[in-house]
Motif scaffolding. Structure first.
Motif, PDB file in Angstrom:
ATOM      1  N   LYS A 184       1.025  -1.349   0.091  1.00 25.48           N
ATOM      2  CA  LYS A 184       0.025   0.089  -0.234  1.00 25.48           C
ATOM      3  C   LYS A 184       0.838   1.330   0.094  1.00 25.48           C
ATOM      4  CE  LYS A 184      -3.602   2.303   2.623  1.00 25.48           C
ATOM      5  NZ  LYS A 184      -4.530   2.302   3.855  1.00 25.48           N
ATOM      6  N   ASN A 185       1.745   1.423   0.982  1.00 22.66           N
ATOM      7  CA  ASN A 185       2.608   2.458   1.028  1.00 22.66           C
ATOM      8  C   ASN A 185       3.572   2.693  -0.002  1.00 22.66           C
ATOM      9  OD1 ASN A 185       1.569   3.612   3.619  1.00 22.66           O
ATOM     10  ND2 ASN A 185       2.923   2.055   4.507  1.00 22.66           N
ATOM     11  N   TYR A 186       3.971   1.591  -0.615  1.00 22.85           N
ATOM     12  CA  TYR A 186       4.778   1.568  -1.806  1.00 22.85           C
ATOM     13  C   TYR A 186       4.434   2.056  -3.104  1.00 22.85           C
ATOM     14  CZ  TYR A 186       7.702  -0.100  -5.522  1.00 22.85           C
ATOM     15  OH  TYR A 186       8.305  -0.333  -6.813  1.00 22.85           O
ATOM     16  N   LEU A 187       2.916   1.857  -3.171  1.00 19.43           N
ATOM     17  CA  LEU A 187       2.312   2.206  -4.464  1.00 19.43           C
ATOM     18  C   LEU A 187       1.973   3.552  -4.219  1.00 19.43           C
ATOM     19  CD1 LEU A 187       0.040  -1.122  -5.403  1.00 19.43           C
ATOM     20  CD2 LEU A 187       2.398  -0.233  -6.501  1.00 19.43           C
ATOM     21  N   LYS A 188       1.528   3.829  -3.080  1.00 19.91           N
ATOM     22  CA  LYS A 188       1.028   5.162  -2.840  1.00 19.91           C
ATOM     23  C   LYS A 188       1.869   6.319  -2.965  1.00 19.91           C
ATOM     24  CE  LYS A 188      -1.236   7.796   1.088  1.00 19.91           C
ATOM     25  NZ  LYS A 188      -1.768   7.815   2.306  1.00 19.91           N
ATOM     26  N   HIS A 189       3.218   5.705  -2.913  1.00 24.51           N
ATOM     27  CA  HIS A 189       4.306   6.913  -2.547  1.00 24.51           C
ATOM     28  C   HIS A 189       4.677   7.483  -4.091  1.00 24.51           C
ATOM     29  CE1 HIS A 189       8.745   7.128  -3.950  1.00 24.51           C
ATOM     30  NE2 HIS A 189       8.673   8.303  -3.093  1.00 24.51           N
ATOM     31  N   TYR A 190       4.088   6.534  -5.169  1.00 18.28           N
ATOM     32  CA  TYR A 190       4.298   7.219  -6.640  1.00 18.28           C
ATOM     33  C   TYR A 190       3.326   8.205  -7.006  1.00 18.28           C
ATOM     34  CZ  TYR A 190       7.692   3.266  -7.587  1.00 18.28           C
ATOM     35  OH  TYR A 190       8.728   2.680  -7.664  1.00 18.28           O
ATOM     36  N   VAL A 191       2.286   8.205  -6.183  1.00 22.05           N
ATOM     37  CA  VAL A 191       1.352   9.526  -6.620  1.00 22.05           C
ATOM     38  C   VAL A 191       1.197  10.569  -5.447  1.00 22.05           C
ATOM     39  CG1 VAL A 191      -0.199   7.810  -8.208  1.00 22.05           C
ATOM     40  CG2 VAL A 191      -0.481   8.107  -5.455  1.00 22.05           C
TER      41      VAL A 191
ATOM     42  N   SER B  87       7.297   3.154   5.597  1.00 18.88           N
ATOM     43  CA  SER B  87       6.022   4.265   5.067  1.00 18.88           C
ATOM     44  C   SER B  87       6.667   5.546   4.431  1.00 18.88           C
ATOM     45  CB  SER B  87       5.105   4.579   6.097  1.00 18.88           C
ATOM     46  OG  SER B  87       4.207   5.530   5.820  1.00 18.88           O
ATOM     47  N   HIS B  88       6.060   6.059   3.462  1.00 16.60           N
ATOM     48  CA  HIS B  88       6.680   7.158   2.838  1.00 16.60           C
ATOM     49  C   HIS B  88       5.683   8.467   3.105  1.00 16.60           C
ATOM     50  CE1 HIS B  88       9.375   5.337  -0.105  1.00 16.60           C
ATOM     51  NE2 HIS B  88       8.552   4.284   0.141  1.00 16.60           N
ATOM     52  N   ASP B  89       4.729   8.077   4.061  1.00 12.36           N
ATOM     53  CA  ASP B  89       3.855   9.255   4.419  1.00 12.36           C
ATOM     54  C   ASP B  89       4.529  10.483   5.196  1.00 12.36           C
ATOM     55  OD1 ASP B  89       1.747   7.655   3.477  1.00 12.36           O
ATOM     56  OD2 ASP B  89       1.379   6.882   5.512  1.00 12.36           O
ATOM     57  N   GLU B  90       5.347  10.324   6.017  1.00  7.58           N
ATOM     58  CA  GLU B  90       6.012  11.222   6.748  1.00  7.58           C
ATOM     59  C   GLU B  90       6.848  12.395   6.013  1.00  7.58           C
ATOM     60  OE1 GLU B  90       8.394   9.649   9.869  1.00  7.58           O
ATOM     61  OE2 GLU B  90       6.630   8.665  11.041  1.00  7.58           O
ATOM     62  N   GLU B  91       7.645  11.715   4.694  1.00  6.61           N
ATOM     63  CA  GLU B  91       8.428  12.517   3.838  1.00  6.61           C
ATOM     64  C   GLU B  91       7.690  13.458   3.108  1.00  6.61           C
ATOM     65  OE1 GLU B  91       9.874  10.138   0.280  1.00  6.61           O
ATOM     66  OE2 GLU B  91      10.061   9.125   2.070  1.00  6.61           O
TER      67      GLU B  91
ATOM     68  N   LEU C  73       3.416  11.404 -10.754  1.00 12.00           N
ATOM     69  CA  LEU C  73       3.629   9.865 -11.085  1.00 12.00           C
ATOM     70  C   LEU C  73       4.797   9.642 -11.913  1.00 12.00           C
ATOM     71  CD1 LEU C  73       3.120   6.823 -10.785  1.00 12.00           C
ATOM     72  CD2 LEU C  73       1.490   7.202 -13.027  1.00 12.00           C
ATOM     73  N   PRO C  74       5.016  10.406 -13.122  1.00  6.72           N
ATOM     74  CA  PRO C  74       6.087  10.196 -14.062  1.00  6.72           C
ATOM     75  C   PRO C  74       7.400  10.670 -13.403  1.00  6.72           C
ATOM     76  CG  PRO C  74       3.947  11.357 -15.099  1.00  6.72           C
ATOM     77  CD  PRO C  74       3.805  11.415 -13.602  1.00  6.72           C
TER      78      PRO C  74
END
Length: 272
Positions: free
Chosen positions: A170-177, A266-270, A184-185
């Motif tokens: 979830k967090n991995y895919l979410k990071h791209y958007v 998780s990439h949320d914090e950054e 995304l690109p």
């Protein structure tokens, strides 16, 4: 510059020096690891055992600096193997080199296969109406070859993204958007650029060192004065190259652990 001993087998162009040096590197790392663990002792550890224990502790601290140790512990063996492999590979081109000269393209064969890199040199010289000879380097640092360093970087790339995709989906895919979907690109380009810089950084530093060593050796052949001045230059540069090789092994592995950590965490914090 020296040519690489490239032959064509089944439509594939194989660099025999890279294959040879990879085998040598693997053998040295295996022998060192085997000797270090052959006679383990708690009361009277040997010097090699003490050295390996120091390496383990160093790697452990490195991993702990990038992620929680509970998550990073499974990567201890990977990091140890990678740092030893890269360090040994970086060092192989320093002590000496093995170079063969060819003045006749008909003799540029090995195992019944034509050394295509040599014949191409003679063809190019023939078209210009010039005489030519080719020097082929058989012994060098494998990490001075871009295909090797990019191969190592690709292993790290696939591993880190595979772990992120399957263990932190979830967090991995979410990071791209993030922070917005139209990023995304840009985020995809960012990941691809990490792959490129990870491999090229190691290659560029080691290749540049070997080019300078080759230049100093050329100076030594030029004249007696050149030979005299080349000795201290070569000693100084080889000493510095040991430092550079160690630093580059460290940088490659620390970046590997950072990339794995980024995809597992998780990439949320950054983005807040």
């Amino acid at each position: 510059m020296h040519e690489a001993p490239v032959i064509e087998v089944g439509g594939l162009h194989l660099d025999l020096s890279v294959i040879l040096m990879l085998l040598v590197t693997c053998t040295i790392v295996f022998v060192v690891a085997r000797l270090a663990t052959r006679n383990l002792s708690v009361e009277n550890p040997g010097k090699l055992q003490n050295f390996m224990e120091w390496v383990v502790e160093f790697i452990r601290n490195m991993i702990s600096s990038t992620m929680d140790w509970k998550k990073g512990k499974p990567f201890l063996s990977l990091a140890m193997t990678m740092i030893l492999f890269i360090f040994v590979a970086n060092m192989l081109g320093l002590p000496f080199g093995v170079v063969t000269e060819y003045h006749d393209p008909a003799k540029a064969t090995i195992f019944g296969h034509e050394i295509t890199s040599v014949t191409e040199v003679f063809k190019a010289a023939h078209e210009k109406g010039e005489e030519a000879h080719a020097e082929v380097a058989w012994w060098k640092s494998p990490t001075a070859d871009l295909s090797v360093t990019m191969g190592l970087a690709l292993i790290v790339f696939l591993l880190s993204h595979g772990l992120g995709l399957f263990k932190n989906t979830k967090n991995y895919l979410k990071h791209y958007v993030q922070p917005y979907p139209f990023f995304l690109p840009i985020n995809i380009i960012e990941q691809l650029s990490k792959l490129l810089t990870h491999g090229v950084r190691l290659y560029a530093n080691i290749f540049a060192g070997e080019v300078l060593i080759s230049t100093i050796m050329t100076l030594a052949k030029a004249s007696i004065i050149g030979a005299i001045f080349s000795v201290p230059l070569l000693m100084a540069w080889q000493g510095f190259s040991i430092f550079v090789g160690a630093i580059q092994a460290f940088v490659f592995v620390i970046l590997m652990m950072v990339y794995i950590s980024q995809n597992l965490e998780s990439h949320d914090e950054e983005h807040h």
